[in-house]
Every structure is written in C-alpha cells, then in structure tokens.
Design an enzyme around this catalytic site. Structure first.
Site: not given
Length: 208
Positions: A66, A133, A163
């Site tokens: 992801g 993450i 991100c």
C-alpha cells in the site's frame, strides 16, 4: 519470532528474501522480522500515482504494498515483519495501528515525541513525517512494513511528493534530537518492543 539483522541490502534482494520467508510462515514456520538499511531506491505502491514523481529521469520500483511513492536509503531503518495475520484476527487496520504504536514508542524512548494523524498512516512530529508504513498481505501473511528515518540524507525526497503528499516535510530522529542516534541502538529498541507489543495488540487466536 526470528529477527534477521541484515545490515545494508539492495531492495530486490530484500524483496526476494521476504517472499521466501512469507512462503515459510504460510507453511507454519516461525514468524520473522527483517531489519536493514537499503541502498538508495525509490519505490511506489500498487495504487500509487507516477504524477508524484517530480523527476521523470529517476527509476522507480512498482511494488505490491500500500501507499504511494517514497525513497529509501542509508540512515533509514527498514522493518519488514513477516507475520501470520490469519492467526492474529485478520485485521489489517489493527496491524497498521500496531506498527504506528511501535514506532511512536521507539521514538519516545530516544527522546522524540511522535504522533499519528487521522487518515494518514505513519508517524509524525511537529516538524514533519518521521516514519512511513506500507504493507502487503498475501493469504493473510504480511510483507513490507515500516521505514523509520534515523539519520538519512533527506534531499532525495525533493524529487517526489513523499507518500503522495505535495510539500510533505521529512524529518528524522537525528534532526529532532540534534544528534545522531546509533542505528544499533534503534534496532535494539525495535527488537525489544516488537514481539511483546504484537502479542498485546494482535494476540494469537485459533484460525476461523
């Protein structure tokens, strides 16, 4: 839990190792945690947009995790947990929150106050993003994981929207503390907290 301290490793080699361990864990072998630093590399998640690559001359690795585009390199601690989530409740949201809590605890142990932001996976400080993450799950066994900025060169982030967030400031433990922590100390803190917190937040249960 088997901990593999791998030093510095290329992204492709680490990915192949994750896949081998994932197959072993799926077959009933012990869960694992890989700790390492990468040689410089840009990666992007399966659903990430290449619009967030600001320098089209750079190579980017599309991977099965992801999240959007990011940079990995020396001075970042990469943690790749290979965890049997099928035996731990099959709750990906809880697993992500566990990783965030782990990184907040490690940062606080080093004198840095980190926090989470609703709707934005990762760990932040008032100066910027401290840890990212991005996980992948195959038949409820996890791969990929977290990246904690210990003391990296942050200039490579200028070539991307980190991100997927334009203008996202990047910070590190070294910048926050005004002194560089030893990578060995950071690893030791992660190892000492990982398994106990995992058992507390995602205890083993019987397969449904």
């Amino acid at each position: 839990m088997i901990v593999h301290d791998l030093g510095t490793m290329g992204y492709g080699e680490a990915f192949e190792l994750q896949e081998r361990l994932l197959s072993q864990v799926r077959g009933g072998q012990e869960e694992a945690l890989l700790l390492l630093e990468h040689t410089p590399v840009y990666t992007i998640g399966a659903g990430g947009s290449l619009d967030n690559l600001l320098d089209p001359t750079l190579d980017v690795n599309r991977v099965n995790r992801g999240g959007d585009i990011t940079y990995h390199g020396p001075g970042q601690l990469m943690g790749y947990p290979i965890i049997d989530l099928a035996s731990r409740g099959r709750d990906l949201h809880r697993y992500l929150r566990f990783l965030e809590e782990l990184l907040v605890e490690v940062s606080e142990a080093l004198g840095v106050t980190g926090f989470t932001c609703a709707g934005r996976t990762g760990v932040w400080t008032t100066r910027g993003k401290l840890a990212s993450i991005g996980v992948g799950v195959r038949r409820w066994v996890s791969m990929h994981g977290f990246c904690l900025n210990v003391s990296p060169d942050t200039s490579p982030f200028q070539h991307i929207n980190p991100c997927g967030m334009a203008g996202c400031p990047i910070t590190s433990l070294a910048l926050e503390r005004g002194a560089e922590p030893a990578m060995a100390e950071v690893k030791e803190l992660v190892v000492s907290r990982f398994a106990p917190l995992l058992e507390e937040r995602l205890p083993r249960c019987q397969h449904p």
